[in-house]
Design a protein around this motif. Sequence first.
Motif, PDB file in Angstrom:
ATOM      1  N   THR A 126      27.313   3.568  28.390  1.00 60.83           N
ATOM      2  CA  THR A 126      26.959   4.579  27.397  1.00 60.83           C
ATOM      3  C   THR A 126      27.942   4.484  26.235  1.00 60.83           C
ATOM      4  OG1 THR A 126      26.846   6.970  26.989  1.00 60.83           O
ATOM      5  CG2 THR A 126      28.318   6.243  28.720  1.00 60.83           C
ATOM      6  N   GLU A 127      27.590   5.100  25.111  1.00 59.61           N
ATOM      7  CA  GLU A 127      28.464   5.102  23.935  1.00 59.61           C
ATOM      8  C   GLU A 127      29.533   6.197  24.026  1.00 59.61           C
ATOM      9  OE1 GLU A 127      28.250   2.803  21.426  1.00 59.61           O
ATOM     10  OE2 GLU A 127      26.709   1.889  22.680  1.00 59.61           O
ATOM     11  N   GLU A 128      29.472   7.033  25.029  1.00 59.34           N
ATOM     12  CA  GLU A 128      30.410   8.159  25.123  1.00 59.34           C
ATOM     13  C   GLU A 128      31.870   7.745  25.093  1.00 59.34           C
ATOM     14  OE1 GLU A 128      31.417  12.135  27.810  1.00 59.34           O
ATOM     15  OE2 GLU A 128      29.966  10.659  28.556  1.00 59.34           O
ATOM     16  N   PRO A 129      32.312   6.721  25.868  1.00 63.16           N
ATOM     17  CA  PRO A 129      33.741   6.381  25.845  1.00 63.16           C
ATOM     18  C   PRO A 129      34.245   6.014  24.455  1.00 63.16           C
ATOM     19  CG  PRO A 129      32.646   5.283  27.672  1.00 63.16           C
ATOM     20  CD  PRO A 129      31.571   5.884  26.822  1.00 63.16           C
ATOM     21  N   ARG A 130      33.438   5.261  23.694  1.00 63.51           N
ATOM     22  CA  ARG A 130      33.875   4.873  22.354  1.00 63.51           C
ATOM     23  C   ARG A 130      33.984   6.084  21.439  1.00 63.51           C
ATOM     24  NH1 ARG A 130      30.996  -0.404  19.850  1.00 63.51           N
ATOM     25  NH2 ARG A 130      29.088   0.465  20.741  1.00 63.51           N
ATOM     26  N   ALA A 152      28.255   0.697  37.844  1.00 61.16           N
ATOM     27  CA  ALA A 152      28.821   0.641  36.496  1.00 61.16           C
ATOM     28  C   ALA A 152      28.749   2.008  35.827  1.00 61.16           C
ATOM     29  CB  ALA A 152      28.071  -0.391  35.657  1.00 61.16           C
ATOM     30  N   GLY A 153      27.661   2.734  36.069  1.00 64.33           N
ATOM     31  CA  GLY A 153      27.522   4.062  35.480  1.00 64.33           C
ATOM     32  C   GLY A 153      28.559   5.029  36.013  1.00 64.33           C
ATOM     33  N   THR A 154      28.804   4.973  37.325  1.00 63.71           N
ATOM     34  CA  THR A 154      29.823   5.837  37.936  1.00 63.71           C
ATOM     35  C   THR A 154      31.203   5.500  37.389  1.00 63.71           C
ATOM     36  OG1 THR A 154      28.547   6.116  39.974  1.00 63.71           O
ATOM     37  CG2 THR A 154      30.927   6.469  40.118  1.00 63.71           C
ATOM     38  N   ARG A 155      31.482   4.214  37.248  1.00 60.38           N
ATOM     39  CA  ARG A 155      32.784   3.784  36.715  1.00 60.38           C
ATOM     40  C   ARG A 155      32.986   4.300  35.292  1.00 60.38           C
ATOM     41  NH1 ARG A 155      35.238  -0.098  33.675  1.00 60.38           N
ATOM     42  NH2 ARG A 155      37.226  -0.918  34.487  1.00 60.38           N
ATOM     43  N   THR A 156      31.962   4.152  34.456  1.00 63.74           N
ATOM     44  CA  THR A 156      32.070   4.598  33.067  1.00 63.74           C
ATOM     45  C   THR A 156      32.316   6.099  32.991  1.00 63.74           C
ATOM     46  OG1 THR A 156      30.607   2.827  32.282  1.00 63.74           O
ATOM     47  CG2 THR A 156      30.874   4.745  30.852  1.00 63.74           C
ATOM     48  N   ARG A 157      31.525   6.849  33.735  1.00 63.64           N
ATOM     49  CA  ARG A 157      31.637   8.308  33.668  1.00 63.64           C
ATOM     50  C   ARG A 157      32.973   8.783  34.235  1.00 63.64           C
ATOM     51  NH1 ARG A 157      27.998  12.850  36.736  1.00 63.64           N
ATOM     52  NH2 ARG A 157      28.671  14.633  35.503  1.00 63.64           N
ATOM     53  N   THR A 158      33.403   8.176  35.344  1.00 66.86           N
ATOM     54  CA  THR A 158      34.671   8.583  35.973  1.00 66.86           C
ATOM     55  C   THR A 158      35.844   8.358  35.037  1.00 66.86           C
ATOM     56  OG1 THR A 158      33.807   8.037  38.173  1.00 66.86           O
ATOM     57  CG2 THR A 158      36.191   8.228  37.951  1.00 66.86           C
ATOM     58  N   LEU A 159      35.934   7.166  34.475  1.00 62.25           N
ATOM     59  CA  LEU A 159      37.070   6.835  33.614  1.00 62.25           C
ATOM     60  C   LEU A 159      37.055   7.643  32.320  1.00 62.25           C
ATOM     61  CD1 LEU A 159      37.206   2.964  34.141  1.00 62.25           C
ATOM     62  CD2 LEU A 159      38.842   4.669  34.978  1.00 62.25           C
ATOM     63  N   THR A 160      35.864   7.932  31.805  1.00 61.97           N
ATOM     64  CA  THR A 160      35.773   8.746  30.590  1.00 61.97           C
ATOM     65  C   THR A 160      36.251  10.167  30.853  1.00 61.97           C
ATOM     66  OG1 THR A 160      33.876   7.432  29.835  1.00 61.97           O
ATOM     67  CG2 THR A 160      34.234   9.553  28.762  1.00 61.97           C
ATOM     68  N   TRP A 202      26.248  10.903  21.039  1.00 61.34           N
ATOM     69  CA  TRP A 202      27.493  10.181  20.731  1.00 61.34           C
ATOM     70  C   TRP A 202      27.434   9.529  19.359  1.00 61.34           C
ATOM     71  CZ3 TRP A 202      29.922  12.818  23.807  1.00 61.34           C
ATOM     72  CH2 TRP A 202      29.429  13.116  25.072  1.00 61.34           C
ATOM     73  N   PHE A 203      26.250   9.090  18.939  1.00 61.79           N
ATOM     74  CA  PHE A 203      26.117   8.580  17.577  1.00 61.79           C
ATOM     75  C   PHE A 203      26.317   9.714  16.563  1.00 61.79           C
ATOM     76  CE2 PHE A 203      23.298   5.085  19.424  1.00 61.79           C
ATOM     77  CZ  PHE A 203      24.295   4.131  19.331  1.00 61.79           C
ATOM     78  N   THR A 204      25.872  10.913  16.913  1.00 65.02           N
ATOM     79  CA  THR A 204      26.084  12.075  16.046  1.00 65.02           C
ATOM     80  C   THR A 204      27.562  12.418  15.953  1.00 65.02           C
ATOM     81  OG1 THR A 204      23.903  12.989  16.579  1.00 65.02           O
ATOM     82  CG2 THR A 204      25.541  14.518  15.697  1.00 65.02           C
ATOM     83  N   LEU A 205      28.256  12.393  17.104  1.00 61.26           N
ATOM     84  CA  LEU A 205      29.701  12.647  17.103  1.00 61.26           C
ATOM     85  C   LEU A 205      30.420  11.608  16.257  1.00 61.26           C
ATOM     86  CD1 LEU A 205      32.276  14.031  18.044  1.00 61.26           C
ATOM     87  CD2 LEU A 205      32.144  12.721  20.182  1.00 61.26           C
ATOM     88  N   THR A 211      43.309   4.445  29.992  1.00 58.93           N
ATOM     89  CA  THR A 211      42.101   4.888  30.700  1.00 58.93           C
ATOM     90  C   THR A 211      40.877   4.782  29.807  1.00 58.93           C
ATOM     91  OG1 THR A 211      43.481   6.449  31.932  1.00 58.93           O
ATOM     92  CG2 THR A 211      41.118   6.732  32.088  1.00 58.93           C
ATOM     93  N   TYR A 212      41.006   5.175  28.540  1.00 62.47           N
ATOM     94  CA  TYR A 212      39.885   5.025  27.612  1.00 62.47           C
ATOM     95  C   TYR A 212      39.504   3.554  27.459  1.00 62.47           C
ATOM     96  CZ  TYR A 212      39.347   9.801  25.793  1.00 62.47           C
ATOM     97  OH  TYR A 212      39.054  11.147  25.654  1.00 62.47           O
ATOM     98  N   GLN A 213      40.508   2.682  27.354  1.00 59.45           N
ATOM     99  CA  GLN A 213      40.234   1.256  27.183  1.00 59.45           C
ATOM    100  C   GLN A 213      39.550   0.667  28.420  1.00 59.45           C
ATOM    101  OE1 GLN A 213      44.048  -0.373  26.089  1.00 59.45           O
ATOM    102  NE2 GLN A 213      44.116   0.820  24.205  1.00 59.45           N
ATOM    103  N   GLU A 214      39.939   1.134  29.588  1.00 56.34           N
ATOM    104  CA  GLU A 214      39.277   0.683  30.815  1.00 56.34           C
ATOM    105  C   GLU A 214      37.833   1.176  30.855  1.00 56.34           C
ATOM    106  OE1 GLU A 214      41.583   1.972  34.135  1.00 56.34           O
ATOM    107  OE2 GLU A 214      43.271   0.661  33.676  1.00 56.34           O
ATOM    108  N   ALA A 215      37.606   2.393  30.361  1.00 55.74           N
ATOM    109  CA  ALA A 215      36.248   2.954  30.332  1.00 55.74           C
ATOM    110  C   ALA A 215      35.342   2.150  29.404  1.00 55.74           C
ATOM    111  CB  ALA A 215      36.295   4.411  29.891  1.00 55.74           C
ATOM    112  N   LEU A 216      35.914   1.550  28.364  1.00 53.29           N
ATOM    113  CA  LEU A 216      35.122   0.773  27.420  1.00 53.29           C
ATOM    114  C   LEU A 216      34.625  -0.532  28.020  1.00 53.29           C
ATOM    115  CD1 LEU A 216      37.223   1.220  24.133  1.00 53.29           C
ATOM    116  CD2 LEU A 216      35.044   2.279  24.698  1.00 53.29           C
ATOM    117  N   LEU A 217      35.320  -1.062  29.022  1.00 56.74           N
ATOM    118  CA  LEU A 217      34.932  -2.334  29.625  1.00 56.74           C
ATOM    119  C   LEU A 217      33.666  -2.153  30.463  1.00 56.74           C
ATOM    120  CD1 LEU A 217      38.464  -3.583  30.792  1.00 56.74           C
ATOM    121  CD2 LEU A 217      37.176  -4.308  28.767  1.00 56.74           C
ATOM    122  N   GLY A 218      32.597  -2.786  30.031  1.00 55.26           N
ATOM    123  CA  GLY A 218      31.341  -2.677  30.763  1.00 55.26           C
ATOM    124  C   GLY A 218      30.722  -1.298  30.702  1.00 55.26           C
ATOM    125  N   ALA A 219      31.016  -0.526  29.655  1.00 59.37           N
ATOM    126  CA  ALA A 219      30.509   0.846  29.543  1.00 59.37           C
ATOM    127  C   ALA A 219      28.984   0.862  29.499  1.00 59.37           C
ATOM    128  CB  ALA A 219      31.074   1.517  28.299  1.00 59.37           C
TER     129      ALA A 219
END
Length: 265
Positions: free
Chosen positions: A207-211, A173-181, A252-255, A197-205
């Motif tokens: 980390t908060e980075e994709p959002r 799941a971590g690899t998927r999130t990072r790759t798609l982001t 990501w919360f700071t961003l 691609t961003y929306q796919e990264a949000l599924l099961g993310a």
Amino acid sequence: MDGLTIQHLLPYLLLLLRVLTALCFIHALVTRQELYWLFILGMATFFGGIFSTVGAVVYAVTVFFPWLGGARRQAGQAVSRGVNALKSLDVRIREASAALAESDTLQHRTDLAALQSRAGKLEEAQATLDPLLRGIYADDPLVLLSSAELDLARGKAGEAEQKLNLVDLKTSAGTRTRTLTLLAQAQEKQNLPADQTYQEALLGATTEEPRARYAAYLLAQGRRDEAQALLDAMKRTEQKATSLYRRQEGEWFTLAAQLRKELRS
């Protein structure tokens, strides 16, 4: 004496088995296991019986205990990320360099390259990665991701996209999130549509980075209402999160906070 001891322990062993069976049944429900597991565990939980109880033990050994071990590892990794989040980038680079000097592994080398890239030390990051890019690990997801991230930092979005398309998204799941982001960022930098691609990264993310990055993308496109919805969701998450998670995802919360200020201006 032995027979008496076993006789005394038997009720406790049976109780332990019933508790384990109930835990397995709850786990199967929550994780949406196959129907045959739900049937076997349901029978064992509510009616007992030797065959269904044996099935529950098999489930515990083959599914529940491995899942429990994975959950423990993920918790340990989360604690480690939270601790690292408190350290400066220079300190983390020094520690990663020391770890690589002590043991030249794939993980240590990619970790150091990622930190060097984030610090803007692009030539050093490239030198750290080069041995992996020419060796047997060239197609490893960690290497592809680290190299693609470095390509993005150097403005080579097209090359980054090619590498990211080679990553197996089923690795974790971590690899998927990072790759798609990263892929969404590469598409964005090439002025290509990145919404899907961003929306796919949000599924099961994981980390908060994709959002956060998707919100920035939407705001840059003038889609303020959509960006606001994502940022509001992140604010709710931050308010409910543990202090460890807030530290871990602090970047990501700071961003997100900075983007909310832009929306108000």
